[in-house]
Design a protein around this motif. Structure first.
Motif, PDB file in Angstrom:
ATOM      1  N   ALA A   1      -7.751   5.912  -1.123  1.00 47.37           N
ATOM      2  CA  ALA A   1      -9.183   6.452  -2.089  1.00 47.37           C
ATOM      3  C   ALA A   1      -9.342   8.008  -2.771  1.00 47.37           C
ATOM      4  O   ALA A   1      -9.076   7.483  -3.541  1.00 47.37           O
TER       5      ALA A   1
ATOM      6  N   THR B   1      -5.794   0.744  -1.832  1.00 51.67           N
ATOM      7  CA  THR B   1      -7.200   0.815  -0.737  1.00 51.67           C
ATOM      8  C   THR B   1      -7.483  -0.539  -0.076  1.00 51.67           C
ATOM      9  O   THR B   1      -7.832  -0.791   0.487  1.00 51.67           O
TER      10      THR B   1
ATOM     11  N   LYS C   1      -6.122   2.800  10.631  1.00 50.13           N
ATOM     12  CA  LYS C   1      -6.634   1.296   8.687  1.00 50.13           C
ATOM     13  C   LYS C   1      -8.178   2.321   8.215  1.00 50.13           C
ATOM     14  O   LYS C   1      -7.525   3.055   7.007  1.00 50.13           O
TER      15      LYS C   1
ATOM     16  N   SER D   1      -7.334  -3.086   3.434  1.00 48.99           N
ATOM     17  CA  SER D   1      -8.754  -3.408   4.906  1.00 48.99           C
ATOM     18  C   SER D   1      -8.123  -4.771   5.178  1.00 48.99           C
ATOM     19  O   SER D   1      -9.592  -5.114   6.469  1.00 48.99           O
TER      20      SER D   1
ATOM     21  N   THR E   1      -7.154   3.881   4.499  1.00 46.05           N
ATOM     22  CA  THR E   1      -8.172   3.582   3.422  1.00 46.05           C
ATOM     23  C   THR E   1      -8.817   4.661   2.982  1.00 46.05           C
ATOM     24  O   THR E   1      -8.816   5.259   1.841  1.00 46.05           O
TER      25      THR E   1
ATOM     26  N   THR F   1       0.608  -0.847   0.254  1.00 43.46           N
ATOM     27  CA  THR F   1      -0.439   0.211   0.373  1.00 43.46           C
ATOM     28  C   THR F   1       1.205   1.494  -0.499  1.00 43.46           C
ATOM     29  O   THR F   1       0.286   2.408  -0.276  1.00 43.46           O
TER      30      THR F   1
END
Length: 416
Positions: free
Chosen positions: A309, A405, A301, A409, A305, A235
């Protein structure tokens, strides 16, 4: 141990910001490139110094993390400051325009110094502020972002150092300044006594049932055996790569897009320069602070995210924004804001997932993602630029960030 007397932990914040302002030198590299091109350098040569600096920064940070306990944070930060300062000082004394000399002294040696010192304010800050890890990390690394603007402006439009004193003397001045700032800031870089906690922290934590914390304190070898590390790492690669590619193209691509929309070259250059030097740079620094504060409320987290995004969508849409002055400023602000957030959120999710005690040793391995992104992102942008297809570079980078993204998760705290 909670109530034993210690020095004011606010000095840790001051020292951290002072150190990171100096380390932000690496992002100021672009201010030297026009003079180097006049001296006969190619554009590719100027980017090699930047790329080597990023790679050296990331690699030596891993070594520094391993030495944090044995050397101590103060010695490690001082070592980094002296190495960084010597790199620039010697580059200036050797004339400042020989490619190999500058590549080694500013790129390799300068990057080494930054890598040695960078992890210290983060690791020390988290130990002094276990109640506000996002805030302290954001403040610490904000200096890095704002430092870039400071050194660019002092060499250029504010201080006119290059114009008045020349490139080599500017390198010498910066070498002294970097070393001095890190040495002063390093005086406050020490860990709190074993078992120390801020007053009221335990009671505060017990009330936060919605924010579970890991009781684990994994070593680096243990962390590298967890799938969570690789999800976080990838990520970060995608997010950092898109941001670094955008930094490399933030002037060139908008200039082209603005000129295609009918704006003169002079005006396009001024608008694109403002987008990079003002909107992107300021948002980069603010993003480090605000995303850190946001993550203290929402959790790491969820914050990552949201950040990735927004970043992925903005980078994809930037191809439609670059040719319009207002939309360009908006796009540069959003990309800079979210790029800055990486440096507040990834250290803290490393601490939350694998334990805060060893974050100084563990985060450098996560930060290698920045070095990987720093190679692939700018290279992708350069290759697509040579093919006159900047839009495809932004589309690919934005899509990669959105993959990140999804990956983040799946991150959950490892089980004992």
């Amino acid at each position: 141990m909670n109530n034993q007397k210690t020095f004011n932990r606010g000095f840790v914040v001051l020292g951290a910001i002072l150190i990171q302002l100096a380390l932000g030198a690496i992002y100021a590299w672009s201010v030297f490139t026009p003079s180097l091109k006049v001296a006969g350098w190619s554009s590719e040569n100027t980017q090699w110094v930047f790329a080597v600096g990023l790679a050296s920064f990331a690699l030596f940070m891993v070594f520094a993390g391993k030495k944090l306990k044995s050397w101590g944070p103060r010695t490690l930060s001082w070592t980094g400051g002296v190495i960084l300062g010597l790199g620039y000082l010697l580059a200036g004394l050797f004339g400042g325009t020989n490619f190999i000399t500058v590549l080694i002294l500013v790129g390799l040696v300068g990057g080494m110094g930054i890598g040695f010192a960078y992890v210290v304010p983060i690791a020390v800050g988290m130990r002094w502020y276990p109640d506000k890890k996002g805030m302290i990390t954001g403040l610490a690394v904000a200096g890095f972002g704002f430092g870039a603007m400071l050194w660019v402006k002092l060499a250029g439009s504010w201080g006119h150092l290059i114009e008045n004193f020349g490139l080599s003397t500017t390198f010498v001045i910066y070498g002294f300044a970097f070393a001095l700032m890190v040495i002063i800031g390093g005086f406050w870089m020490k860990f709190p006594p074993e078992g120390w906690q801020p007053e009221g922290f335990e009671a505060e934590e017990s009330a936060k049932e919605t924010k579970p914390k890991t009781s684990l304190n994994l070593t680096s070898n243990e962390m590298l055996g967890k799938v969570q590390f690789y999800l976080i790492f990838l990520t970060f690669v995608f997010s950092a790569g898109a941001g670094l590619m955008s930094i490399g193209l933030m002037k060139l691509y908008p200039m082209q897009a603005l000129m295609e929309s009918g704006i003169s070259e002079t005006a396009a250059s001024a608008i694109a320069g403002t987008a990079m030097a003002v909107f992107f740079s300021l948002a980069n620094g603010l993003g480090r602070i605000l995303w850190g504060l946001i993550s203290d409320k929402l959790g790491r987290k969820l914050s990552i995210t949201l950040m990735t995004a927004i970043q992925g969508i903005t980078v994809i849409l930037f191809t439609f924004m670059a040719g319009n002055e207002i939309l360009l400023y908006l796009g540069a602000t959003l990309i800079g804001f979210n790029f800055g957030g990486n440096f507040a959120l990834f250290p803290t999710i490393t601490a939350d997932t694998f334990g805060a005690k060893n974050v100084g040793q563990n985060y450098p391995f996560v930060f290698l993602a920045y070095g990987v992104g720093g190679i692939f992102g700018p290279i992708l942008g350069g290759r697509m630029g040579d093919l006159n297809n900047f839009a495809l570079a932004f589309t690919i980078s934005g899509a990669a960030v959105l993959i990140g993204t999804i990956l983040i998760s799946f991150v959950k705290t490892p089980q004992e």
